[in-house]
Enzyme design. Structure first.
Site, short mmCIF file in Angstrom:
data_model
loop_
_atom_site.label_atom_id
_atom_site.label_comp_id
_atom_site.label_asym_id
_atom_site.label_seq_id
_atom_site.Cartn_x
_atom_site.Cartn_y
_atom_site.Cartn_z
N CYS A 113 0.79 -1.24 0.00
CA CYS A 113 0.00 0.00 0.00
C CYS A 113 0.82 1.29 0.00
CB CYS A 113 -1.03 -0.02 1.14
SG CYS A 113 -0.70 -1.11 2.49
N ARG A 161 7.86 -11.02 5.30
CA ARG A 161 7.60 -10.70 6.71
C ARG A 161 8.44 -11.64 7.58
NH1 ARG A 161 1.00 -9.63 6.47
NH2 ARG A 161 1.18 -7.93 4.98
N GLN A 181 0.68 -11.61 -3.01
CA GLN A 181 -0.75 -11.41 -2.80
C GLN A 181 -1.39 -10.88 -4.08
OE1 GLN A 181 -1.01 -10.20 1.92
NE2 GLN A 181 -0.97 -8.60 0.41
N ASP A 204 -2.87 -8.32 -4.60
CA ASP A 204 -3.05 -7.08 -3.85
C ASP A 204 -3.49 -5.96 -4.78
OD1 ASP A 204 -2.99 -5.53 -1.64
OD2 ASP A 204 -0.81 -5.43 -1.45
N HIS A 219 -5.28 -1.75 -4.77
CA HIS A 219 -5.75 -0.58 -4.04
C HIS A 219 -6.54 0.31 -4.98
CE1 HIS A 219 -2.28 -2.00 -1.65
NE2 HIS A 219 -3.10 -1.71 -0.66
N LYS A 254 -12.70 -2.89 8.12
CA LYS A 254 -12.54 -3.83 7.01
C LYS A 254 -13.66 -4.85 6.97
CE LYS A 254 -9.12 -6.39 9.79
NZ LYS A 254 -9.76 -7.66 10.10
N HIS A 295 -8.39 -0.93 0.22
CA HIS A 295 -7.48 -2.07 0.12
C HIS A 295 -8.35 -3.30 -0.15
CE1 HIS A 295 -4.26 0.15 2.44
NE2 HIS A 295 -5.33 0.72 2.96
#
Length: 812
Positions: A505, A534, A552, A554, A556, A637, A687
């Protein structure tokens, strides 16, 4: 917190009156709190900074210590090193059955109990009323006596409806209209920190309680008029299961003290069971300990020991647990001076605990010790080694039998077992926590990404590529460094601190800010399959469900406030299409503002309202639930919990609204307005992830399909089997035609018998076997067999290819 233990002081005391008026989750182990954003830890472990260990700071939730928890420069071979924190020392020397300190502790307990009883004797019973979920107001028990504070319990109320209801209810969920005048949260030990809450939150234990609703022991007297009383049963309520397994953990702890004289530390419930950590010096549990533990718990069950709640002062607690350095450390660091906390007693076990619990140990009809492992005090490998024993329990023996059967099925479907058997992935100690994708595994991995990319194309997303490493200043600006730095791989670059990105992000915000944006450009949908890292606990790494390197799906979305609902609805429909394709059902939860939230309350309320409106339109009112206080630190979320073929719950997808990052990165777009002060506005950031981690979704789907991959996702789609070697060349031609149509096809030209070739293909989970004999060779055809050995018959090669293309296009 999740069990409603905050903001209670806002309830006003009720004045004394003779007529009182009446003013509201599997899990073994975890799934991610938020697959897209959260950094996860093992149950009971905080996330401190990698600096020198300070035990008091750790226990207070500080940011010191725990260098040994994650990979860092010092985790290789050590020549010299500092010692960790050891507090257990000689408190446990050897296994001792029924040690003498059990009786000593009970004696201290009885002394304290007499003091509390004197306080309770001074309380004045006040008439109260209780409102049930259906709106019915109850005022008297079955004998006609008025309900009274300090006397009437939820069990008493349940008895007025049905004795069976009272006996089958595990716990009550109580919403108070107000408290009686002589009730004090502080005096009742309800204002301090719950000594188990960290462990329960990290173990993903969810609750239907809220900040204004309390879980309450069935046998604990009520302390004010109740505006809603819910009686919760194990079979159909998550809170009831949590309480039941928490009580079972106490019974496990009691058995461990009886059999071995263990020094107990913490014993929280999990989403599917419980565990207890014990200090045993250099000793350790072994499988041979399971049967004695189960037998001892069975004795405890037969004794129907009552769970007694008692309030204690910090000083009384230190005396009560004088023999246990771990309980003392909890008291010293989590209970403030001059305040109170609570303990629960069953038999001769006395434990620091907020509760609630079942009424007595006889409620636990079935119990099994399931596994054991080693862990460390506070999760720090430099601290005392602890022994953890896991368990499962049920209110009925049949439930345990079914659970064991399901566990056997789960073992057969374990993605680690299937992935090894099918040569899909491997791991190596030289890159712990990062999967090596073998050719057949990479086929599935890439197909999942391709599947999502096709959706991106249809739904108006723009794919982007962003760097893998950033100066840590980016993460300070985004706010992630404060929350996640200990879970990031950090390193020095020319005297400055850099890190590998754990999420996408902030980088996407840099891209948005790189150009002047207009309202005509919005919504902008950035999609990124960038590699993320991570620094997870080495001891928490588990197959593909907990890794250090992952990708991911992922994305946005940057939009105007007016576009929020349409964009969230679009994301929900995206999610629906994905999981319908996988053959999985789902449930929706709205996770709201957590304690450590960034930003103004007004912005949070606006975000939560927008998400709720979109969910109402998508699923209908009542088609989703609220998960209080479980939002990310920068926005509420929508968590999507999906159910697989074994009805297990997985949390993979998420949709999250964020007003905070656009503020932190000063993102703006031109509104087109000529009015002064309104020329520019902040975009809203959404997100979203459908799969979440591709690695984790791979594991979920592997177990969902049991290794029997559907044709469109299968790494071994077709194998051509010649009955005789003279047909090998023709089989190669068929394989090449399939390859040209982008099917994964092989030919078995081994010297094995025909029956053996068919069997090998079935074991390898090829979707189809194409058998070629003289007839098929002469006709330019193949004879199709399915994975289940069903003979479909003879088809021309071209017909067969068209059939397979149709199946693939339909995601079958």
């Amino acid at each position: 917190d999740k069990f409603g233990r905050s903001e209670l002081a806002k309830l006003k005391p009720l004045k004394k009156s003779s007529n009182m008026g009446i003013d509201k989750s599997d899990g073994a182990i975890s799934v991610n709190k938020t697959a897209k954003f959260s950094t996860l830890d093992a149950p009971g472990v905080k996330q401190p900074e990698p600096t020198k260990v300070d035990i008091s700071a750790i226990a207070k939730g500080g940011k010191e210590g725990l260098q040994g928890r994650r990979a860092n420069a010092s985790t290789g071979p050590r020549i010299e090193g500092e010692g960790g924190v050891s507090i257990g020392e000689d408190s446990f020397v050897k296994r001792t059955a029924n040690p003498s300190w059990l009786n000593d502790r009970v004696s201290v307990y009885e002394t304290i109990k007499a003091r509390r009883q004197a306080e309770l004797d001074g309380k004045k019973p006040v008439e109260i009323t209780v409102t049930m979920p259906d709106g019915k107001v109850l005022e008297k028990d079955k004998s006609g006596n008025a309900f009274q504070a300090w006397t009437t319990t939820p069990y008493d109320v349940a008895c007025t409806i049905s004795q069976g209801l009272a006996d089958s209810s595990t716990v009550a969920r109580v919403t108070y209209a107000s408290f009686v005048e002589d009730y004090s949260l502080a005096e009742d030990g309800m204002e301090g920190e719950d000594t188990l809450m960290d462990a329960m939150e990290d173990a993903e234990v969810s609750s239907d309680a809220s900040s204004k609703t309390l879980l309450w022991d069935m046998t604990r007297p009520l302390v004010g008029p109740v505006s809603k009383l819910e009686l919760c049963k194990f079979a159909d309520d998550n809170d009831a299961k949590t309480v039941f397994w928490h009580s079972s953990a106490h019974m496990l702890g009691e058995a461990l003290e009886h059999l071995y004289g263990c020094k107990l530390t913490i014993g929280p419930p999990l989403a599917g069971g419980f565990y207890y950590d014990s200090y045993m010096g250099s000793d350790a549990f072994r499988e041979a300990d399971y049967s004695p533990v189960e037998a001892e718990v069975k004795k405890i069950t037969k004794q129907k020991q009552k769970f007694e709640r008692m309030v204690i002062t910090k000083e009384e607690g230190l005396e009560l647990f004088g023999d246990n350095p771990f309980k003392q450390e909890i008291l010293k660091t989590k209970v403030a001076d001059g305040t109170r906390t609570t303990v629960y007693k069953c038999g001769d076990l006395i434990d620091l605990c907020r509760g609630p619990h079942v009424s007595h140990t006889g409620k636990v009809k079935a119990f099994a010790a399931t596994r054991h492992s080693a862990t460390n005090w506070l999760g720090d490998t430099d601290n005392d080694t602890l022994q953890r024993m896991y368990g499962i329990s049920f209110p009925d023996t049949k439930m345990l039998k079914v659970w064991k059967q399901n566990q056997e099925k789960a073992k057969e479907r374990d993605h680690r077992r299937i992935a090894a058997k099918q040569d899909l992935i491997m791991f190596h100690e030289l890159s712990a926590g990062s999967a090596f994708w073998l050719p057949h595994g990479a086929r599935i991995y890439n197909k999942l990404i391709e599947f999502i990319k096709d959706h991106y194309w249809k739904r108006g997303y723009s794919e982007i590529i962003t760097p893998n490493v950033f100066n840590l200043d980016l993460w300070h600006k985004s706010g992630h460094a404060l929350h996640y730095k200990d879970a990031m791989f950090c390193f020095d670059v020319e005297g400055q601190e850099w890190a590998m990105k754990p999420m996408n992000c902030p980088g996407h915000c840099l891209m948005f800010a790189n150009s002047i944006r207009s309202w005509r450009d919005l919504p902008i949908r950035f999609a990124d399959f960038g590699v993320l890292h991570r620094n997870e606990l080495s001891g928490a790494l588990s197959g593909l469900t907990r890794v250090r390197r992952f990708q991911q799906d992922d994305a946005h979305i940057y939009c105007t406030e007016e576009q929020i609902e349409s964009e969230v609805l679009g994301a929900l429909n995206f999610m629906k299409d994905v999981y319908t394709t996988f053959g999985m059902t789902y449930k929706l939860e709205l996770s709201t503002r957590p304690k450590k939230a960034l930003g103004e309350l007004e912005l949070w309320e606006k975000a939560e309202a927008a998400l709720a409106n979109a969910m109402d339109e998508f699923a209908g009112k009542g088609g989703w639930r609220v998960n209080p206080g479980d939002g990310a630190f920068y926005g509420p979320k929508i968590d999507i919990k999906v159910m697989d073929a074994m009805d297990r719950v997985h949390q993979c997808a998420t949709i999250q609204l964020d007003f905070q990052l656009p503020i932190r990165f000063n993102l703006e777009y031109n509104t087109g307005s000529k009015e002064k002060g309104k020329e520019f506005a902040r975009p809203v950031m959404v997100h979203r992830a459908m799969l979440g981690s591709v690695e984790r979704m791979f594991a979920v789907l592997c177990e969902h399909f049991g290794g029997k991959w559907p044709l469109w996702l299968s790494p071994r789609q077709v194998i051509v089997i010649p009955i005789h070697a003279e047909f090998n060349d023709f089989c190669d031609e068929v394989r090449q035609k399939l390859h040209d149509e982008k099917f994964y096809a092989d030919v078995d030209v081994s010297k094995a018998t025909f029956q053996k070739k068919v069997r090998n293909a079935q074991v390898a989970q090829y979707n189809f076997q194409l058998v070629v004999g003289k007839s098929e060779f002469d006709n330019g055809s193949v004879n199709i067999r399915t994975r289940e050995n069903k003979v479909e018959g003879e088809f021309k090669v071209e017909e067969m290819i068209e059939m397979l293309k149709k199946l693939r296009s339909e995601f079958k």
